[in-house]
Design a protein around this motif. Structure first.
Motif, PDB file in Angstrom:
ATOM      1  N   ILE A 174      -4.994  -2.964  -3.989  1.00  0.00           N
ATOM      2  CA  ILE A 174      -4.082  -3.888  -4.668  1.00  0.00           C
ATOM      3  C   ILE A 174      -3.723  -3.374  -6.061  1.00  0.00           C
ATOM      4  O   ILE A 174      -2.553  -3.333  -6.436  1.00  0.00           O
ATOM      5  N   PHE A 175      -4.757  -2.957  -6.811  1.00  0.00           N
ATOM      6  CA  PHE A 175      -4.501  -2.600  -8.209  1.00  0.00           C
ATOM      7  C   PHE A 175      -4.192  -1.119  -8.414  1.00  0.00           C
ATOM      8  O   PHE A 175      -3.606  -0.750  -9.435  1.00  0.00           O
ATOM      9  N   GLY A 176      -4.579  -0.260  -7.504  1.00  0.00           N
ATOM     10  CA  GLY A 176      -4.221   1.153  -7.615  1.00  0.00           C
ATOM     11  C   GLY A 176      -5.027   1.921  -8.645  1.00  0.00           C
ATOM     12  O   GLY A 176      -4.462   2.643  -9.468  1.00  0.00           O
ATOM     13  N   GLY A 191       0.801  -1.229   0.000  1.00  0.00           N
ATOM     14  CA  GLY A 191       0.000   0.000   0.000  1.00  0.00           C
ATOM     15  C   GLY A 191       0.828   1.270   0.000  1.00  0.00           C
ATOM     16  O   GLY A 191       0.335   2.332  -0.399  1.00  0.00           O
ATOM     17  N   LYS A 239       0.915   3.209  -3.206  1.00  0.00           N
ATOM     18  CA  LYS A 239      -0.379   3.646  -3.731  1.00  0.00           C
ATOM     19  C   LYS A 239      -0.712   5.020  -3.166  1.00  0.00           C
ATOM     20  O   LYS A 239      -0.061   5.493  -2.233  1.00  0.00           O
ATOM     21  N   THR A 262      -4.462   5.510  -8.054  1.00  0.00           N
ATOM     22  CA  THR A 262      -3.043   5.843  -8.240  1.00  0.00           C
ATOM     23  C   THR A 262      -2.803   6.286  -9.673  1.00  0.00           C
ATOM     24  O   THR A 262      -2.058   7.245  -9.931  1.00  0.00           O
ATOM     25  N   GLU A 263      -3.465   5.611 -10.599  1.00  0.00           N
ATOM     26  CA  GLU A 263      -3.326   5.981 -12.014  1.00  0.00           C
ATOM     27  C   GLU A 263      -3.862   7.395 -12.251  1.00  0.00           C
ATOM     28  O   GLU A 263      -3.250   8.199 -12.945  1.00  0.00           O
TER      29      GLU A 263
END
Lengths: 241, 70
Positions: free
Chosen positions: B55-57, B37, B40, B60-61
């Protein structure tokens, strides 16, 4: 900041960013806290072990009854909550103008830690037969030379184990370091706490998370590197034949 | 050197392995979750809508700037 994307076989994408690390280490200058922690920990362990080995050896070899009462006093001192000690220290430290600096904190951490090192090393020294000291002194060593050249070399597992516990006490301490250090001298744990913010002020939580990982990682390597000595030190004296 | 009897996979050894594996997962989980984490953004790490964001973010993107693939 950029992010990094990994594409899995099922076309699922996982995104990563180092914003937290960049923010904590560069923007908030967490590296200063790391340096302060290193200084505090190094000198706390060094001073604790120096006095602990000498004191523990003296108490283990002493035939006087007051040795027992010194250890008892140390145990009581060790059992006291850190906060009770720190609150007592605050007023004189302000009066003498020595509050907020690293040496003051190191001295307090050594004072808190010393009973533990004394107890632990004392029990290690009790497991070493007195015959070794006496043999060394028959061969021409004085008491200190017998300690330095004969006893200490076979005490290394105990010294390393005690040193590691002293290290952990100084490294993980929050109460003493947060109360006795100024903002520019703060160590890692109070720095992480300050990232979390307060009721009035919103914190930078991801900076704290990145700093937590940064502070925890060295502990893994330390324990893995010294695991053999830790285990042998902790189990020394467990089996007597 | 272990003998064949000592290396034999008995039910007790299997239970012991499973117990140790479970215990390791439980003990290591907080640190692994924090480590993962820490890469992220806050909206992912503390996502209430979907824990999989941590988990996948997903955020974040969106929140971070330029993009490059690995």
């Amino acid at each position: 900041m950029q992010y990094l994307a990994f594409i899995l076989k099922n076309k699922q994408v996982i995104f990563f960013t180092i914003d937290g690390y960049y923010g904590s280490w560069i923007e908030e200058e967490f590296w200063r806290a790391v340096i302060n922690t290193s200084i505090v920990v190094f000198f706390t362990v060094l001073i604790s072990l120096t006095f602990g080995t000498l004191g523990g050896y003296a108490l283990a070899r002493s035939t006087y009854r007051y040795a027992f009462w010194i250890l008892m006093a140390g145990l009581i001192f060790r059992a006291m909550p850190h906060m009770t000690l720190v609150s007592g220290y605050l007023q004189p430290f302000f009066a003498w103008n020595i509050w907020g600096i690293l040496p003051t904190t190191i001295i307090v951490l050594v004072a808190i830690n010393q009973p533990f090192t004394l107890w632990m090393l004392h029990s290690f020294f009790l497991n070493i037969p007195k015959d070794l000291d006496e043999s060394a002194m028959c061969d021409g060593c004085n008491r200190f030379q017998a300690f330095r050249y004969v006893i200490i070399p076979i005490m290394w597992p105990g010294v390393i184990t005690t040193g590691l516990f002293s290290f952990l006490l100084a490294y993980n301490d929050f109460t003493v370091t947060s109360m006795l250090l100024s903002d520019e001298n703060e160590t890692m744990i109070p720095a992480i706490a300050s990232f979390l913010g307060t009721v009035q002020e919103e914190g930078k939580v991801m900076y704290a998370v990145a700093a937590v990982v940064s502070a925890t990682a060295p502990l893994f390597f330390l324990v893995m590197f010294f695991q053999r000595q830790i285990v042998s030190g902790l189990t020394a004296g467990a089996v007597k034949g | 050197m272990n003998t064949k009897i000592e290396n034999k996979l008995t039910p007790v050894r299997i239970i012991a392995f499973v117990f140790v594996a479970l215990w390791l997962i439980v003990a290591m989980f907080p640190f692994i979750w924090t480590l993962w984490g820490s890469f992220k953004v806050q909206a992912d790490f503390f996502s209430k809508a979907d824990w999989a964001n941590a988990i996948f973010g997903f955020h974040t993107e969106k929140q971070t700037g330029n993009f490059f693939y690995y």
